[in-house]
Design an enzyme around this catalytic site. Structure first.
Site, PDB file in Angstrom:
ATOM      1  N   CYS A 166       0.848  -1.201   0.000  1.00 23.44           N
ATOM      2  CA  CYS A 166       0.000   0.000   0.000  1.00 23.44           C
ATOM      3  C   CYS A 166       0.881   1.249   0.000  1.00 23.44           C
ATOM      4  O   CYS A 166       2.091   1.178   0.237  1.00 23.44           O
ATOM      5  CB  CYS A 166      -0.921   0.014   1.220  1.00 23.44           C
ATOM      6  SG  CYS A 166      -0.026   0.100   2.789  1.00 23.44           S
ATOM      7  N   CYS A 185       2.595   1.974   3.292  1.00 24.42           N
ATOM      8  CA  CYS A 185       3.783   1.129   3.521  1.00 24.42           C
ATOM      9  C   CYS A 185       4.995   1.709   2.792  1.00 24.42           C
ATOM     10  O   CYS A 185       6.108   1.684   3.310  1.00 24.42           O
ATOM     11  CB  CYS A 185       3.523  -0.291   3.031  1.00 24.42           C
ATOM     12  SG  CYS A 185       2.057  -1.029   3.756  1.00 24.42           S
ATOM     13  N   ASP A 225       5.016  27.554 -31.898  1.00 27.04           N
ATOM     14  CA  ASP A 225       6.028  27.858 -32.904  1.00 27.04           C
ATOM     15  C   ASP A 225       5.408  27.550 -34.263  1.00 27.04           C
ATOM     16  O   ASP A 225       4.486  26.724 -34.354  1.00 27.04           O
ATOM     17  CB  ASP A 225       7.262  26.988 -32.652  1.00 27.04           C
ATOM     18  CG  ASP A 225       8.316  27.175 -33.723  1.00 27.04           C
ATOM     19  OD1 ASP A 225       8.586  28.334 -34.092  1.00 27.04           O
ATOM     20  OD2 ASP A 225       8.856  26.162 -34.198  1.00 27.04           O
TER      21      ASP A 225
END
Length: 717
Positions: free
Chosen positions: A17, A20, A396
């Site tokens: 998880c 953790c 551009d």
């Protein structure tokens, strides 16, 4: 401090998880030999600044049995049996069922029922209790600490069945979270599996199969029809159509012949290709994409950073609420200590921040992976969020709104006495000797309609054009100045009018003729991309308030291209520093501004914009390094899709956070009438985690569909 330390990157196996992962990062940071450590939960990697050994780092993750491997090595994929993966959970569920059956006949307080519930809790919650108790001793209050206190408390007040149910449902919740993150990561792990691991090569005249990491620059790669290309390189021999969707997102295969560039991970069509390898395995475009996407997952989005900061205060706040829920009401005679202690334990369970913590990272990881598979490289969660909030975009001209290569737009023959095919042949013969882009445009335009001509005494006239003898006569082709100044011809009447008209329309004009007479006028221009106008229209539909074209070209050409593209404004004759100034002006008016360019001469403007977008990231190192977002297939139509994906991601994150907090708030309100139970609490927590996960995984399915009118979104906290 971290910059001055030795840097090592490892792949990590064993995370269950996000909490953790955060705990593992904190433990590694506390090692004496470590200056700093950063965990990339999305990519399953950790970067360690310091001289810690592998054993020391793994010891810091012993609470989760975490293993680490060198970055360039793949994590061994062991196929876990069902028994190994879910055996403990299944056995715990079996004892829980036994407990229910026994309690139904002998009662909840019977010794056999209690024994079954205790076995279920110990078997199913062993790793939970181990970590939770360690955290409790250290006063480290994370979700496992909350759950451990709640389950032990339930046992102490005799709620054995509910304590066992909490253990089982929490284990299921963790399994769901792990499954969902693995599914989100598949978008990246699937990229790693695109390129073959071995390839057939020719070296020193011998052909043999080797692992890709052993292929050297200069080797010849032999790719049969239907095979995947293993390395980046240039085609030496052969012709084929190559499916480049994995790299560029293009659905139509690209034709590849001698001299064409090809990329690792692309699929060869029906031709046999011999490819000269130009990059090592770790330097291929695909390898760079994977590396940059993994790094992008480590870049926390503003919303994710907020959630993590919020969670740090949220968990202690839940502890305080649970404590006062258990203590205050009975002190004021509002009920028994037993009943309110049970309510307090339920508050601990419902307050578990699983859904809240996972709500943002799973959305970010899924969206970045989805974008990568569709030919858009987004280099961090922050840029993913910024895309959805854009109000202005500067483009551009050359290579972005236009194709970047000139093409002949108009041919005007002034001498009707000579056949057009003959004149085309003369022009093609002269320009075939020149490498100038305009010369190549004329050769291409002449094509099959020209009559071949024999050229002699060819020479270049610096800055003006070329000349050569054909059929005993000297011909010239070049700028109007070549004829008016160098050859002293008077360009007047209809000839001058045509030249002026073409220049006003934005074309570059070339003149073909002899010393005495102009025979033809050629107009050439950088062609606008077929989809530029539709892309700009889609951007306006998405709520982009201003689109500006920035170019170093002359004003007339710029206005012509700008009108064709449909941009709001045009700024011409700009140097790189002028483009930078224009982008800064836009940022002063619109808070979120993007710049789209080729990633080379536009680098200052790309860096100054809220989001720098580079065209043609495939094979272009500068684009990959400079920009925040790279459109890998040189396809401007991916830009509206990227904005839509960003806004969908922001919307889903908002939904996840609102739902996670809302369902917990609703459950906590049940404390007032004493209706909150451990069952309701764990279902609220697990249900929120499941719904948040499934909602986030919807981002996997988002495709480039018709653009709907919408407004920019910002994630405000």
């Amino acid at each position: 401090m971290s910059e001055a330390s030795e840097k090592n990157v490892y792949r990590v196996s064993g995370f269950t998880c996000a909490n953790c992962a955060n705990k593992f990062e904190k433990n590694v940071q506390q090692l004496d030999s470590v200056a700093d450590a950063k965990v990339n939960f999305g990519a399953l990697k950790i970067t360690v600044y310091g001289e810690a050994t592998v054993q020391q780092i793994e010891q810091a993750g012993a609470f989760e049995n975490i293993k680490i491997f060198p970055e360039k090595e793949e994590i061994p994929r062991e196929k876990e049996s069902y028994l190994k993966k879910y055996g403990r959970l299944s056995l715990a569920a079996f004892f829980l069922l036994i407990g229910f059956l026994v309690s139904h006949t002998a009662g909840d307080t019977s010794l056999p029922a209690i024994a079954a519930y205790v076995l279920s809790m110990i078997i199913g919650g062993y790793s939970l209790f181990k970590t939770g108790l360690q955290n409790l001793i250290k006063l480290d209050f994370d979700m496992r600490t909350l759950m451990t206190i709640a389950i032990i408390g339930a046992a102490l007040i005799g709620e054995w069945s509910e304590g066992a149910v909490v253990v089982i449902l929490f284990a299921i919740s963790e399994a769901l979270e792990s499954y969902s993150m693995n599914k989100a990561r598949k978008s990246i792990s699937s990229l790693m599996d695109i390129a073959p691991k071995e390839a057939l090569i020719r070296r020193h005249g011998r052909e043999f199969t080797v692992k890709v990491e052993d292929i050297e620059i200069g080797d010849t790669l032999l790719v049969k029809p239907g095979q995947k290309i293993a390395m980046d390189g240039n085609v030496e021999k052969g012709f084929s159509a190559v499916n480049q969707a994995a790299i560029t997102g293009e659905s139509i295969p690209a034709e590849k012949g001698e001299g064409s560039e090809v990329f690792a991970g692309t699929l060869n069509g029906e031709g046999l290709l011999e490819i000269k390898v130009t990059k090592r395995a770790e330097d291929t475009t695909l390898a760079k994409i994977i590396h940059l996407v993994e790094e992008a997952q480590a870049e926390k989005a503003p919303s994710q950073a907020f959630i993590e900061k919020f969670a740090r205060y949220y968990t202690p706040a839940i502890m305080v609420i649970a404590f006062f829920t258990a203590i205050l009401p009975p002190l004021f005679g509002a009920g028994s200590f037993h009943d309110w202690l049970y309510q307090g334990l339920s508050v601990l369970v419902v307050g578990c921040p699983c859904a809240l913590v996972i709500s943002t990272p799973i959305s970010i990881v899924t969206a970045i992976g989805n974008a990568a598979r569709n030919g858009i490289l987004i280099k961090g969660g922050i840029y993913l969020e910024e895309l959805g909030a854009l109000e202005a975009i500067a483009f551009d001209k050359t290579g972005t709104l236009t194709k970047g290569t000139p093409a002949v737009t108009e041919l005007i023959f002034l001498d009707k006495a000579l056949p057009e095919a003959l004149l085309l042949g003369y022009m093609a013969a002269l320009e075939a000797r020149s490498d100038h882009p305009l010369a190549q445009a004329i050769v291409k335009a002449a094509g099959k309609g020209s009559q071949p001509a024999d050229l002699q005494d060819f020479s270049s006239i610096t800055g003006r054009g070329v000349k050569g003898v054909i059929d005993g006569r000297l011909y010239y082709i070049g700028s109007p100045a070549l004829f008016s100044d160098t050859l002293s011809q008077k360009l007047e009447g209809s000839t001058l009018n045509e030249i002026s008209r073409l220049q006003r329309e934005g074309s570059t004009v070339m003149v073909f003729g002899t010393e005495e007479k102009v025979l033809a006028i050629i107009g050439a221009a950088d062609e606008i991309r077929e989809n530029s106008r539709s892309v700009v229209e889609q951007l306006h539909m998405l709520g982009i308030k201003k689109t500006v074209m920035l170019t170093g070209d002359n004003v007339e050409t710029a206005k012509s291209i700008g009108a064709a593209a449909g941009v709001s404004d045009v700024k011409a004759e700009l140097l790189p520093e002028d483009k930078l100034a224009e982008v800064k002006k836009l940022k002063n008016i619109f808070s979120k501004t993007a710049m789209a360019g080729d990633g080379v001469n536009d680098a200052p403007a790309l860096a100054a914009a809220s989001v720098g977008i580079a065209m043609g990231g495939a094979g272009t190192d500068t684009a990959l390094e400079t920009a925040d977002v790279a459109l890998m297939g040189d396809d401007l139509s991916k830009l509206p899709y990227a904005i839509v994906l960003s806004r969908k991601t922001l919307a889903i994150i908002k939904q996840n956070v609102a739902f996670s907090i809302g369902i917990k708030a609703a459950a906590l309100l049940l404390v007032i009438p004493s209706w909150l139970t451990l069952w309701i609490a764990i279902f609220a927590d697990m249900g929120a985690t499941l719904i948040v996960t499934l909602n986030s995984l919807r981002l996997v399915k988002i495709k480039d569909r018709q653009i709907k009118r919408s407004r920019p979104q910002t994630f405000r906290w």
